[in-house]
Design a protein around this motif. Sequence first.
Motif, PDB file in Angstrom:
ATOM      1  N   ALA A  75       0.831  -1.202   0.000  1.00 54.04           N
ATOM      2  CA  ALA A  75       0.000   0.000   0.000  1.00 54.04           C
ATOM      3  C   ALA A  75       0.866   1.253   0.000  1.00 54.04           C
ATOM      4  O   ALA A  75       0.746   2.107  -0.882  1.00 54.04           O
ATOM      5  CB  ALA A  75      -0.926   0.006   1.209  1.00 54.04           C
ATOM      6  N   THR A  76       1.741   1.364   0.999  1.00 54.60           N
ATOM      7  CA  THR A  76       2.459   2.616   1.212  1.00 54.60           C
ATOM      8  C   THR A  76       3.914   2.364   1.574  1.00 54.60           C
ATOM      9  O   THR A  76       4.301   1.254   1.948  1.00 54.60           O
ATOM     10  CB  THR A  76       1.795   3.422   2.343  1.00 54.60           C
ATOM     11  N   GLU A  77       4.685   3.452   1.489  1.00 57.76           N
ATOM     12  CA  GLU A  77       6.092   3.435   1.891  1.00 57.76           C
ATOM     13  C   GLU A  77       6.421   4.798   2.469  1.00 57.76           C
ATOM     14  O   GLU A  77       6.069   5.837   1.892  1.00 57.76           O
ATOM     15  CB  GLU A  77       6.989   3.130   0.694  1.00 57.76           C
TER      16      GLU A  77
ATOM     17  N   CYS B  91      13.838   7.289   7.799  1.00 58.28           N
ATOM     18  CA  CYS B  91      14.085   8.726   7.912  1.00 58.28           C
ATOM     19  C   CYS B  91      12.797   9.524   8.110  1.00 58.28           C
ATOM     20  O   CYS B  91      12.796  10.750   7.955  1.00 58.28           O
ATOM     21  CB  CYS B  91      14.848   9.228   6.682  1.00 58.28           C
ATOM     22  N   THR B  92      11.705   8.837   8.443  1.00 60.07           N
ATOM     23  CA  THR B  92      10.424   9.497   8.721  1.00 60.07           C
ATOM     24  C   THR B  92       9.868   8.944  10.024  1.00 60.07           C
ATOM     25  O   THR B  92       9.895   7.728  10.236  1.00 60.07           O
ATOM     26  CB  THR B  92       9.422   9.248   7.573  1.00 60.07           C
ATOM     27  N   PRO B  93       9.351   9.787  10.919  1.00 56.36           N
ATOM     28  CA  PRO B  93       8.839   9.308  12.209  1.00 56.36           C
ATOM     29  C   PRO B  93       7.720   8.280  12.042  1.00 56.36           C
ATOM     30  O   PRO B  93       6.925   8.357  11.093  1.00 56.36           O
ATOM     31  CB  PRO B  93       8.323  10.587  12.879  1.00 56.36           C
ATOM     32  N   PRO B  94       7.620   7.332  12.964  1.00 55.44           N
ATOM     33  CA  PRO B  94       6.609   6.271  12.834  1.00 55.44           C
ATOM     34  C   PRO B  94       5.178   6.787  12.840  1.00 55.44           C
ATOM     35  O   PRO B  94       4.316   6.235  12.153  1.00 55.44           O
ATOM     36  CB  PRO B  94       6.887   5.367  14.040  1.00 55.44           C
TER      37      PRO B  94
ATOM     38  N   GLN C  95       4.267   7.948   9.385  1.00 55.44           N
ATOM     39  CA  GLN C  95       4.073   6.817   8.477  1.00 55.44           C
ATOM     40  C   GLN C  95       2.753   6.099   8.753  1.00 55.44           C
ATOM     41  O   GLN C  95       2.054   5.678   7.820  1.00 55.44           O
ATOM     42  CB  GLN C  95       5.248   5.849   8.601  1.00 55.44           C
ATOM     43  N   ALA C  96       2.404   5.964  10.021  1.00 53.31           N
ATOM     44  CA  ALA C  96       1.136   5.312  10.365  1.00 53.31           C
ATOM     45  C   ALA C  96      -0.046   6.120   9.832  1.00 53.31           C
ATOM     46  O   ALA C  96      -1.012   5.553   9.291  1.00 53.31           O
ATOM     47  CB  ALA C  96       1.034   5.135  11.875  1.00 53.31           C
ATOM     48  N   ARG C  97       0.014   7.435   9.970  1.00 59.57           N
ATOM     49  CA  ARG C  97      -1.080   8.276   9.466  1.00 59.57           C
ATOM     50  C   ARG C  97      -1.190   8.182   7.946  1.00 59.57           C
ATOM     51  O   ARG C  97      -2.295   8.197   7.388  1.00 59.57           O
ATOM     52  CB  ARG C  97      -0.865   9.733   9.902  1.00 59.57           C
ATOM     53  N   TRP C  98      -0.049   8.089   7.271  1.00 57.40           N
ATOM     54  CA  TRP C  98      -0.049   7.961   5.806  1.00 57.40           C
ATOM     55  C   TRP C  98      -0.708   6.648   5.381  1.00 57.40           C
ATOM     56  O   TRP C  98      -1.517   6.613   4.448  1.00 57.40           O
ATOM     57  CB  TRP C  98       1.382   8.045   5.293  1.00 57.40           C
ATOM     58  N   PHE C  99      -0.384   5.573   6.077  1.00 52.58           N
ATOM     59  CA  PHE C  99      -0.993   4.273   5.785  1.00 52.58           C
ATOM     60  C   PHE C  99      -2.504   4.335   6.005  1.00 52.58           C
ATOM     61  O   PHE C  99      -3.298   3.920   5.142  1.00 52.58           O
ATOM     62  CB  PHE C  99      -0.358   3.207   6.679  1.00 52.58           C
TER      63      PHE C  99
END
Length: 249
Positions: A72-74, A106-109, A112-116
């Motif tokens: 889905a995402t990266e 290089c991106t806070p977790p 990344q969770a919000r993006w997913f």
Amino acid sequence: MRAVLALAFIAITTFGLPAPAQNAFGDSDPVDFPRPAPQDFPIHGIDAARFQDHIDWRRAKRAGTRFAFVKATEGGDLLDAEFATHLNGALRAGVPVGAYHFYYFCTPPRVQARWFIRHVPKRRGMLPPVLDMEWNHHSPTCQHRPNGAQVRKSAKIFLRILENHYGQRPIVYTTPGFDRDTGLTRLRGYDFWLRSTAETPAQTFPGQGWRFWQYTGTGLVPGITGHVDINVFNGSRADWRRWLSQNLN
């Protein structure tokens, strides 16, 4: 016929193996695994991303695909170009499917969770979400390699956010080298999906339990052009039905 059935029964009871797989899968570079080998597990599935730009999901299902994980995402800003197509195709074909996120160091977790969550819907027929943690040696923008304690801390933050949102305990995917460097499999309470394409998980991850085993990256599945990763579920058909009843959305 009786002799054949007796030998089959002896083989299964002697080795403690589930009934063997029945599918039309192939492999362009097969490995002669010791038992229990992939063919000893009855439930097989695939994982796919933009590299598999066309999948005939109904044909893949008829060939023996019993589950799928699709990228889905990266990181915090990349959406796989084929995600929606793969997700909708699998669901329409009745293949249980889960979405995975490729972690970017290089991106806070939380970002990344919000993006997913922004891109992966809650839909019936979906497997738990997956966190894919491995080193990306080819990244042109991030060569950061945090230590094991930081990796596990970041994983817990990401996993907790996803579990709170989806109401499903996420699955964790990793590779042998990454686990040796970080001890990711020290995380407790999660199902692990392990990559091990040259040896069995028992050889590559000694003493580590697993739910899914990615055993090849050169798989051949009817309905899919080119190579695709193939995986097995660790258990019998009855185990699979039980696990689905507890984990499927």
